[in-house]
Structure formats: C-alpha cells, structure tokens
Scaffold this motif. Structure first.
Motif, short mmCIF file in Angstrom:
data_model
loop_
_atom_site.label_atom_id
_atom_site.label_comp_id
_atom_site.label_asym_id
_atom_site.label_seq_id
_atom_site.Cartn_x
_atom_site.Cartn_y
_atom_site.Cartn_z
N ASP A 13 -10.43 6.10 -2.28
CA ASP A 13 -10.12 7.11 -1.26
C ASP A 13 -8.81 6.71 -0.58
O ASP A 13 -8.76 5.72 0.16
CB ASP A 13 -11.29 7.15 -0.25
CG ASP A 13 -11.04 8.11 0.88
OD1 ASP A 13 -9.93 8.70 0.93
OD2 ASP A 13 -11.94 8.26 1.73
N ILE A 14 -7.77 7.50 -0.83
CA ILE A 14 -6.43 7.14 -0.34
C ILE A 14 -6.39 7.01 1.18
O ILE A 14 -5.65 6.19 1.72
CB ILE A 14 -5.39 8.18 -0.86
CG1 ILE A 14 -3.97 7.67 -0.63
CG2 ILE A 14 -5.59 9.54 -0.22
CD1 ILE A 14 -2.92 8.43 -1.42
N ASP A 15 -7.23 7.79 1.87
CA ASP A 15 -7.21 7.74 3.34
C ASP A 15 -7.61 6.35 3.84
O ASP A 15 -7.12 5.90 4.88
CB ASP A 15 -8.18 8.78 3.93
CG ASP A 15 -7.67 10.18 3.69
OD1 ASP A 15 -6.47 10.32 3.38
OD2 ASP A 15 -8.46 11.13 3.81
N THR A 16 -8.50 5.66 3.12
CA THR A 16 -8.93 4.35 3.59
C THR A 16 -7.75 3.37 3.56
O THR A 16 -7.60 2.54 4.45
CB THR A 16 -10.10 3.77 2.75
OG1 THR A 16 -9.66 3.60 1.41
CG2 THR A 16 -11.34 4.66 2.79
N ARG A 31 -3.50 0.63 6.75
CA ARG A 31 -2.08 0.36 7.02
C ARG A 31 -1.71 0.70 8.46
O ARG A 31 -1.06 -0.09 9.15
CB ARG A 31 -1.20 1.20 6.08
CG ARG A 31 -1.07 0.65 4.67
CD ARG A 31 0.18 -0.16 4.48
NE ARG A 31 1.38 0.55 4.91
CZ ARG A 31 2.20 1.21 4.09
NH1 ARG A 31 1.95 1.24 2.79
NH2 ARG A 31 3.27 1.82 4.53
N SER A 32 -2.10 1.91 8.91
CA SER A 32 -1.68 2.30 10.26
C SER A 32 -2.41 1.47 11.31
O SER A 32 -1.82 1.07 12.32
CB SER A 32 -1.86 3.80 10.50
OG SER A 32 -3.17 4.16 10.20
N ASP A 40 0.15 9.67 -5.37
CA ASP A 40 0.05 9.94 -3.93
C ASP A 40 0.34 8.68 -3.13
O ASP A 40 0.97 8.74 -2.07
CB ASP A 40 -1.35 10.49 -3.58
CG ASP A 40 -1.56 11.90 -4.13
OD1 ASP A 40 -0.56 12.52 -4.56
OD2 ASP A 40 -2.71 12.38 -4.13
N LEU A 41 -0.14 7.54 -3.62
CA LEU A 41 0.11 6.28 -2.90
C LEU A 41 1.61 6.03 -2.77
O LEU A 41 2.12 5.72 -1.71
CB LEU A 41 -0.56 5.11 -3.63
CG LEU A 41 -2.07 4.95 -3.39
CD1 LEU A 41 -2.70 4.04 -4.46
CD2 LEU A 41 -2.34 4.39 -2.00
N ILE A 42 2.30 6.19 -3.90
CA ILE A 42 3.75 5.95 -3.89
C ILE A 42 4.46 6.99 -3.03
O ILE A 42 5.32 6.66 -2.21
CB ILE A 42 4.31 5.95 -5.34
CG1 ILE A 42 3.71 4.80 -6.16
CG2 ILE A 42 5.84 5.88 -5.34
CD1 ILE A 42 4.00 3.42 -5.66
N ALA A 43 4.08 8.27 -3.22
CA ALA A 43 4.75 9.35 -2.47
C ALA A 43 4.59 9.14 -0.97
O ALA A 43 5.48 9.47 -0.19
CB ALA A 43 4.18 10.70 -2.90
N GLN A 44 3.45 8.58 -0.56
CA GLN A 44 3.20 8.44 0.88
C GLN A 44 3.63 7.06 1.42
O GLN A 44 3.30 6.71 2.55
CB GLN A 44 1.73 8.72 1.17
CG GLN A 44 1.36 10.19 0.94
CD GLN A 44 -0.13 10.47 1.12
OE1 GLN A 44 -0.75 9.98 2.06
NE2 GLN A 44 -0.71 11.24 0.21
N GLY A 45 4.27 6.26 0.57
CA GLY A 45 4.91 5.06 1.12
C GLY A 45 4.26 3.72 0.83
O GLY A 45 4.58 2.73 1.49
N ALA A 46 3.36 3.65 -0.16
CA ALA A 46 2.83 2.33 -0.53
C ALA A 46 3.98 1.50 -1.12
O ALA A 46 4.87 2.05 -1.77
CB ALA A 46 1.71 2.48 -1.56
N PRO A 47 3.96 0.17 -0.91
CA PRO A 47 5.08 -0.64 -1.40
C PRO A 47 5.13 -0.75 -2.93
O PRO A 47 6.16 -1.15 -3.49
CB PRO A 47 4.82 -2.02 -0.78
CG PRO A 47 3.39 -2.04 -0.37
CD PRO A 47 2.99 -0.62 -0.12
N GLY A 48 4.05 -0.44 -3.59
CA GLY A 48 3.99 -0.54 -5.04
C GLY A 48 2.55 -0.34 -5.48
O GLY A 48 1.72 0.08 -4.68
N ILE A 49 2.30 -0.67 -6.73
CA ILE A 49 0.94 -0.54 -7.26
C ILE A 49 0.60 -1.85 -7.97
O ILE A 49 1.34 -2.29 -8.85
CB ILE A 49 0.85 0.61 -8.32
CG1 ILE A 49 1.25 1.95 -7.72
CG2 ILE A 49 -0.52 0.68 -8.93
CD1 ILE A 49 0.24 2.55 -6.79
#
Ligand code: FAD
Length: 287
Positions: free
Chosen positions: A182-185, A190-191, A257-266
């Motif tokens: 779940d990407i929201d988690t 992070r926030s 979605d992770l990358i598009a929303q600013g994750a540092p990588g995978i």
C-alpha cells in the motif's frame, strides 16, 4: 566512516532514482550457481548497489559472507547484519572480515529468533540500536530497517519513529523498508519521519509479484497487508500465468507511483531471480 563515507546515502539523495537488488545466501552450491547467473544478468542494468541478507542466530551466515566477498568487488554491496544471539566479540570479528572486503555499508538489524532457537541465549545485544553503536566504531556506513506498517512488536508508528530517530542520531545514514503493498503506508512513514526530524533517505523495498504464492507467503510472514482489490483480482485468475500477469501489473504500477511521487529509488527483493526484476525495471522505465 571510511573515505567512501556515505556512498549509499549519497546515491539515495542523488537527482535520479536508484536501482538496487537484495539477494539472500543460497542453501547449497547449485543455489550459488543460480544466484551467480542472476547476479550477472542483473549487473547488466548497472545497479547502484546491492544488499545481501544475513540469517539471525547462525543460519547460513558463512554463505552470506561468501556472497558478499564475491559480489562486493563488482557492485557496491550492503551487508545485512543481525545481532540477536551474538556477542560483541563475534560481531567485531565480522567487522574485521568485512573491512577486508570492499563492503559499502552495513544494514544493522536485530533479527528475529528462529523458532528452533527459542530459549537460546540472546547474547550481548538487545536491539539494533546497540548494533548501530558498535558498527559505528568500525567506520562503515550504516543502514537500518524501516517499517511502513510499523514493526509487529511496536505499539504504534510513533514508537518506531522514535527508534528511527535514535538510530539516525547514533549514525545511521539510510533506511530500507520492509515489504509493503500500500503506497500510502510508505509516504505516510516518510512524512511522519520528516515531521519527527528524520532526514535520512528511506528507500522502499519492493517484491515483484511474479510467483504469487511465494510473495503472499512472504507478505504473511512479514505482516504486510495485501490490498483487497489485489486479492480479489488474483482470485479471479484461472491459472498461474494470469495471476503472474495481475501481480506484475500491480508491482509495476506501485514502482511507477513510488518514483513519480518522490521515492529515492527502488530496492528490489529479487528472491535470487532476475527475470521478474528485469521485467519490472523495463516496464517502470528504470531500464
Ligand atoms: P530493532 O530496531 O531492534 O526493533 C525491534 C523492536 O524493538 C521494534 O518494535 C522497535 O520499535 C523496538 N526497539 C528497538 N530499539 C528500541 C529502543 N531503544 N527502545 C524501545 N524500543 C526499541 N532479518 C534477518 O534475520 N536477516 C536479514 O538480513 C534481514 N534483513 C532485513 C532487511 C530489511 C530492509 C528489513 C525491513 C528487515 C530485515 N530483517 C532481516 C528482519 C528484521 O531483522 C526484523 O524485522 C526484526 O524484527 C527487527 O529488526 P530491527 O533491526 O528493526 O530491530
């Protein structure tokens, strides 16, 4: 820290998403051969770094070292290290061995007691924080674990955040997450981390859903919740091929979605395979 100080955190703070792969130590020589083959295939995609897991309480630790020894001269390598059941002396000996290899960083973990070791001496370390303190003396860059759905033993996410902050203050410079769907988690972690003064990069760990049964087993073991809509779609699949398609489609969307929303990588949990990780990288536009 040595003169490669902060190599992994610098990559994770860079201006492009990183690609990295996690491997586990194989059980036997044939498994090692297969791992070597997968590693060589994945190396073609120029990973920023790789990581190698380490079994708590003695399971297959020698092979973990052998994998680190072999791969660390080819790709920057983060060696996972668990402390539960260990003495300070045994960890210091390991640090000496890692110093003789070109190890880029240590992922300092507590580990869990395997069921057949319940009741065995717990050793000199209570938590991973104690290990962070010891590894710091050896000049390695230090990574730590983060849990988007909170650690199973923690009362709440705030408790986990306080622990992350203590580890950051003790010298950890990057974190890698537990499996999640779940990407929201992830972005909530992070926030909340940022609001708690945690500034180290937190790279998401992602397991491509290729072998659905295996990934669902791992999800259950780690406590990662599988979204209802994914469970429903998978239940409609007629055969393994169509469930693989559904699983991979989900994983590709999650990675994008992770990358598009600013994750540092995978950080891809490869399960020592290369096909699904490569498929994921290509479909995500990272390769
Ligand atoms: P800890 O930080 O010790 O946390 C364990 C619990 O104690 C948590 O509830 C935490 O909140 C609490 N806690 C910690 N410090 C304090 C404190 N100072 N005060 C109060 N409470 C505290 N396991 C392996 O065996 N081998 C591996 O290679 C491996 N790799 C992993 C890689 C990743 C990316 C992740 C996320 C996990 C990995 N694990 C591995 C599993 C990990 O060892 C377990 O999840 C373990 O239960 C927790 O490890 P930790 O380092 O977070 O422990």
């Amino acid at each position: 820290m040595n003169n490669e100080l902060g190599r992994i955190s610098a990559l994770l703070k860079g201006d492009r998403p990183t690609i990295s792969f996690e491997f586990f130590p194989p059980k036997d020589d044939l498994g090692f051969e297969n791992l070597r083959a997968s590693f060589q295939e994945l190396k073609k995609y120029s990973p920023d770094f790789i990581s190698v897991t380490y079994g708590a309480m003695g399971s297959n630790q020698e092979r973990s070292l052998a994998v680190v020894a072999e791969f660390s001269s080819q790709v920057p390598t983060v060696a996972h290290l668990t402390c539960i059941g260990s003495t300070k002396e045994s960890i210091s000996n390991l640090m000496t061995q890692y110093s003789n290899m070109d190890v880029a960083g240590i992922l300092a973990l507590r580990g869990d007691i395997p069921s057949d070791f319940l009741g065995a001496p717990l050793g000199d370390f209570k938590t991973a924080l104690d290990l962070v303190d010891l590894v710091r003396e050896s000049n390695f860059e230090i990574g730590i674990a983060a849990f988007p759905e909170k650690h199973p033993e923690s009362p709440n996410l705030q408790h986990d955040l306080a622990v992350l902050k203590l580890k950051q203050d003790s010298g950890a410079t990057f974190a890698m997450t537990q499996l999640f769907f779940d990407i929201d988690t992830y972005f909530n972690l992070r926030s909340s981390a940022e609001a708690s003064g945690i500034t180290i990069p937190i790279v998401p760990g992602l397991m491509p859903i290729a072998n659905v049964k295996q990934v669902m087993r791992m999800a259950e073991m780690s406590g990662a919740k599988v979204p209802v809509h994914l469970v429903e779609r998978l239940s409609e699949a007629n055969d393994e091929l169509s469930s693989r398609e559904i699983g991979m489609e989900f994983s590709v969307k999650l990675a994008k979605d992770l990358i598009a929303q600013g994750a540092p990588g995978i950080h891809i949990f490869t399960l020592n395979h290369h096909k699904a990780p490569i498929e994921l990288l290509k479909a995500t536009g990272l390769a």
